[in-house]
Write a protein that holds these residues in place. Sequence first.
Motif, short mmCIF file in Angstrom:
data_model
loop_
_atom_site.label_atom_id
_atom_site.label_comp_id
_atom_site.label_asym_id
_atom_site.label_seq_id
_atom_site.Cartn_x
_atom_site.Cartn_y
_atom_site.Cartn_z
N TYR A 13 1.48 -5.70 -3.05
CA TYR A 13 2.27 -4.70 -2.70
C TYR A 13 3.49 -5.07 -2.07
N LEU A 22 6.08 -4.23 1.36
CA LEU A 22 6.15 -3.35 2.63
C LEU A 22 7.50 -3.36 2.81
N ALA A 43 -3.46 2.80 2.02
CA ALA A 43 -2.22 2.96 2.34
C ALA A 43 -1.91 4.17 2.54
N THR A 80 10.96 -2.96 4.71
CA THR A 80 11.57 -3.60 5.93
C THR A 80 12.86 -3.07 6.17
N LEU A 111 -1.27 -2.01 8.60
CA LEU A 111 -1.76 -1.55 7.10
C LEU A 111 -2.73 -2.43 6.66
N THR A 141 3.93 -2.42 11.35
CA THR A 141 3.35 -1.27 10.61
C THR A 141 2.57 -2.38 9.43
N GLY A 142 3.08 -3.48 9.04
CA GLY A 142 2.43 -4.21 8.07
C GLY A 142 1.26 -4.93 8.68
N ALA A 157 8.69 -3.06 11.19
CA ALA A 157 7.83 -3.23 10.05
C ALA A 157 6.71 -4.14 10.32
#
Length: 129
Positions: A83, A85, A50, A87, A116, A112-113, A109
Amino acid sequence: TSRYKAHDLIRQIINNTCEAAGGKAEIRIEKGYPSLINDAEITSLCRSAAIQYLGDDKVHELPARMSSEDFASYTHLVPGTFYRLGTGWTDPERNFPVHSNRFDIDESALETGMGLMAYIALSCLHHPA
């Protein structure tokens, strides 16, 4: 586990208190989800990935909390980590808790998620636990 020891202690306290007062108790404790077990090695691997993907300033360790999560069941079968994330919006006026009727995700997000998750998966291929 600690949870079941706590259940036994709760039963003992209630039964003893009721008995001392000349009464009886009927006790029903819902089991719910199991405790979440974040495997240290997996957590470290995911945290490193991450940081590589998002940058050190975007990855934060959160304090332990007592909440419920169905994902916990998986961590009793295979090593894993949970984990969160972010948002939220950069504008605090638009940020509301996840279970609020005013919650509105910043849809960037999602990208991004997904990125990741893919990056973590690829990192795990090179460093199997």
